[in-house]
Every structure is written in structure tokens, then in C-alpha cells.
Design an enzyme around this catalytic site. Structure first.
Site, short mmCIF file in Angstrom:
data_model
loop_
_atom_site.label_atom_id
_atom_site.label_comp_id
_atom_site.label_asym_id
_atom_site.label_seq_id
_atom_site.Cartn_x
_atom_site.Cartn_y
_atom_site.Cartn_z
N VAL A 1 -50.17 23.85 42.24
CA VAL A 1 -49.17 23.15 43.05
C VAL A 1 -47.99 24.07 43.37
CG1 VAL A 1 -47.36 21.39 42.90
CG2 VAL A 1 -49.73 20.81 42.35
N TYR B 1 0.84 -1.21 0.00
CA TYR B 1 0.00 0.00 0.00
C TYR B 1 0.87 1.25 0.00
CZ TYR B 1 -3.23 3.59 1.76
OH TYR B 1 -3.96 4.74 1.91
N PRO C 1 -51.53 22.44 37.99
CA PRO C 1 -52.15 23.71 38.40
C PRO C 1 -52.36 23.79 39.91
CG PRO C 1 -53.24 22.85 36.44
CD PRO C 1 -52.30 21.78 36.91
N LYS D 1 1.16 4.28 -2.86
CA LYS D 1 0.85 5.67 -2.57
C LYS D 1 2.04 6.56 -2.90
CE LYS D 1 -2.59 6.91 -1.05
NZ LYS D 1 -3.87 7.26 -1.74
#
Length: 371
Positions: free
Chosen positions: A285, A105, A283, A109
């Protein structure tokens, strides 16, 4: 500007194409070439291209002989087409740090690099050769040539990973940092070190640390710990990890504590930044009626309406803050003030609460005292 991109369907190519679109390039100006493209188009594209990103290459062939054909052979094919059409456009090629080695490889390259350098010198063309470290980011193919993408995919899918040596340090470049460098190169401002071009932002992380971070990301859905996105690498790795989740896994439930007053859920936690919770009050609370020595809180009502009351613990004076989703405001809750929040509306009131520390049942720093 017309831009030719070889390997346009690969990891880097796909990210680059979308970034060019983000930068305002029209699809008609993007000349996309990949392994399944009609070869005749290469001649057409090399007539009009004003910049060439040569990203095509072979990483994991069935036979080692394919390395040279893919990494050198196609490079010469591309250069021959540019010469044929007398195209002097700059050519950028992605090589690899492995080009310094003697593997099949790496040799292929390096041969591609040599061909590009020779072309640039003979034709008087600007060439840019990037010897890239290991790349990571969204859309990188798992179980192929990237340990990071493989780790991300497997952990996200509940699969095992193999770490042969936790101490092995891997040099890494994040895809967005690569794209930022490519955009500079496209405008003629590439970063050079000698004859090669480089991405200045990179990381050197051990496989063990990477694995630990990824397992921590997965566990955070149970612990609610927010990853340390103040750390640049952790932030980019977390973004990469999330990109491998399947759509059915985007959501996860919270542990909800409910009673007649409403319900409460911790959402996010951070040792450095505290925690965020969601509080729903029915509501009429009242919740709270406590104070803290050191803990700081911020309240943000995002749905409904109510009143937040404060009283310094050694005073009789009460301060009230009206809150509602009609005018979003953040209310600071200083230490030393007992406080309460009352739902004065007719619907549930939803409050986002940030606390400066993660709740510790052993040291809650929360003391009951009516306002």
C-alpha cells in the site's frame, strides 16, 4: 545510618521510606514506627537511631482532645525516650502552617514545636521544624485532610466535587519537593528561614484553577490533548491525578479510521507541540501523495519496512529513504515537498507520525499531488 521514622505508614512516611530505599538505605537501617507498632520498640529504636523523622500526628480525630494527645503527647513521649537513651541524633518534625493559628489543631501543633525547640536547647541537639503548607502527591488519603487528593480521587472516579469559593488560593507543596528537602536535611544541608526549616518550592493555586485542570485531565482521554507538563505545577498535579486511577481505568481506546489500505489513529495532541498519530499500512500500500505549505511532519517506522519518497513540488527529482524496524530512524518531511510512504514488506508497516500542528479539517494544509 539508622533512621527512625514515626508515622511511617502515613502519606509522607510511606513516600519517605521508599525514597530512602531508592537512595540505598537497607530495610534494616529503617526503624519504622506507626500507631500499630509495639510501643516497646520505641525504646529500642531510640537507642540506635542516628536521625529521627518525626512525622506522626493527628489531623482528623473523632474528638478535639485527641489533637493534643497525638501532636504534643506523643512528641514528648518520643523526646523522653531519646533523653533516656542519651541519644543526640538530629530530630526533624513536620508541623503545619496552622500552628500559627488558634484552632485546636493549630494549638496542638505549636505545642509540639515548642517541645522540640525546648528539647533541642536543653539537650544540645540539632532540631529541624518544618511548618508545612498543604501537601499533595501520590498516596495522599482522599476525603480526609487534602482538597487536592479529594478532588483527584473524586474526578478520577466520576464523583462530584464541591468548590465553595473558586477564588480561594491554597499554598501547596508537592511530595517529591518535600522529599528532596528531607534528603538535604538528612545530609545536614537543610533550608532554614529563621528558626524554622522550609521547602523552597511551593505553589499558590486557586481551587477553581485546580478543579479546571483536573477536569481537563479527565477530558484529555477524549480530546487527546496532552497536559501542559512544561508547567511545573500542572505536571505534578497530573502525576497526582493519575495515581488515583483504578487499574481497570489505566487504558482508554483511540478512535481508529480504517480502510482497505490499513488504519490510522490520532494518539496525542498539544496546541503547543502538535500531534502524534499511528499509521498502519498493509503490504504493497502507498499512502500520502500530498504536500504542505507550513505543516511539518516526522515519520518513524517502528515495525515493517518501506520507502518514503519526496519530490519538491516544482521539480521532477525524486528522493527515496529506505525505512524499517531493523534500523530506526526519524525522517523529516519539509513543507513544499510532496511525499508518500510505501509498504514494501510482507507484513503490516507501523509508522509513528508527528505533525507540528493539530489537524484542523477547516484548514488542513494538505494538498494532493502524486510524487
Amino acid at each position: 545510618m539508622k533512621v527512625l521514622i514515626t508515622g511511617a505508614n502515613g502519606f509522607v512516611g510511606k513516600n519517605l521510606v521508599w525514597e530512602l530505599r531508592n537512595q540505598g538505605f537497607a530495610d534494616a537501617d529503617l526503624l519504622l514506627y506507626d500507631i500499630d507498632t509495639d510501643p516497646a520498640l520505641l525504646d529500642e529504636y531510640t537507642k540506635s537511631a542516628e536521625f529521627v523523622f518525626h512525622l506522626a500526628g493527628v489531623n482528623r480525630p473523632k474528638d478535639d482532645t485527641e489533637f493534643m494527645a497525638g501532636n504534643f503527647g506523643f512528641t514528648t513521649t518520643l523526646l523522653d525516650a531519646l533523653i533516656k537513651n542519651n541519644n543526640k541524633a538530629p530530630v526533624l518534625i513536620t508541623s503545619s502552617i496552622h500552628a500559627a493559628g488558634d484552632t485546636p489543631y493549630g494549638i496542638s501543633k505549636r505545642a509540639g514545636e515548642d517541645a522540640i525547640f525546648a528539647y533541642g536547647k536543653a539537650q544540645g541537639v540539632k532540631v529541624l521544624v518544618y511548618r508545612l503548607q498543604n501537601l499533595f502527591g501520590k498516596w495522599c488519603r482522599p476525603n480526609y485532610n487534602s482538597a487536592v487528593s479529594t478532588f483527584c480521587y473524586n474526578i478520577a472516579h466520576g464523583l462530584d466535587i464541591t468548590v465553595n469559593d473558586r477564588a480561594t488560593v491554597v499554598p501547596l507543596v508537592y511530595i517529591d519537593d518535600l522529599l528532596a528537602e528531607f534528603m538535604r536535611a538528612l545530609s545536614g544541608k537543610e533550608t532554614r528561614q529563621g528558626e524554622f526549616c522550609v521547602v523552597e518550592t511551593y505553589y499558590a493555586e486557586s481551587l477553581g484553577d485546580i478543579a479546571d485542570l483536573l477536569y481537563g485531565f479527565k477530558a484529555s482521554r477524549q480530546t487527546l490533548d496532552v497536559p501542559n507538563v512544561g508547567d511545573a505545577f500542572a505536571k505534578k498535579l497530573y502525576s497526582t491525578y493519575l495515581s488515583y486511577l483504578e487499574p481497570d481505568d489505566f487504558t482508554y481506546p483511540l478512535n481508529t479510521h480504517e480502510d482497505p489500505r490499513g488504519f490510522f489513529a490520532e494518539a496525542f495532541k498539544s496546541a503547543a507541540s502538535g500531534q502524534v498519530s499511528v499509521n498502519v499500512s498493509r503490504p504493497g500500500v502507498t499512502k500520502g501523495n500530498h504536500w504542505h505549505h507550513t505543516k511539518i511532519e516526522k515519520f518513524l517506522v517502528v515495525s515493517g519496512e518501506g520507502v518514503i519518497r519526496f519530490r519538491k513540488i516544482d521539480s521532477d527529482e525524486i528522493t527515496e529513504c529506505q525505512v524499517s524496524d531493523r534500523m530506526l530512524m526519524v525522517v523529516d518531511v519539509p513543507p513544499g515537498y510532496t511525499h508518500s510512504i510505501v509498504n514494501t514488506g510482507t507484513e503490516n508497516m507501523v509508522t509513528i507520525i508527528w505533525a507540528s500542528e493539530i489537524f484542523d479539517p477547516g484548514r488542513p494544509d494538505t494538498y494532493y499531488l502524486e510524487v
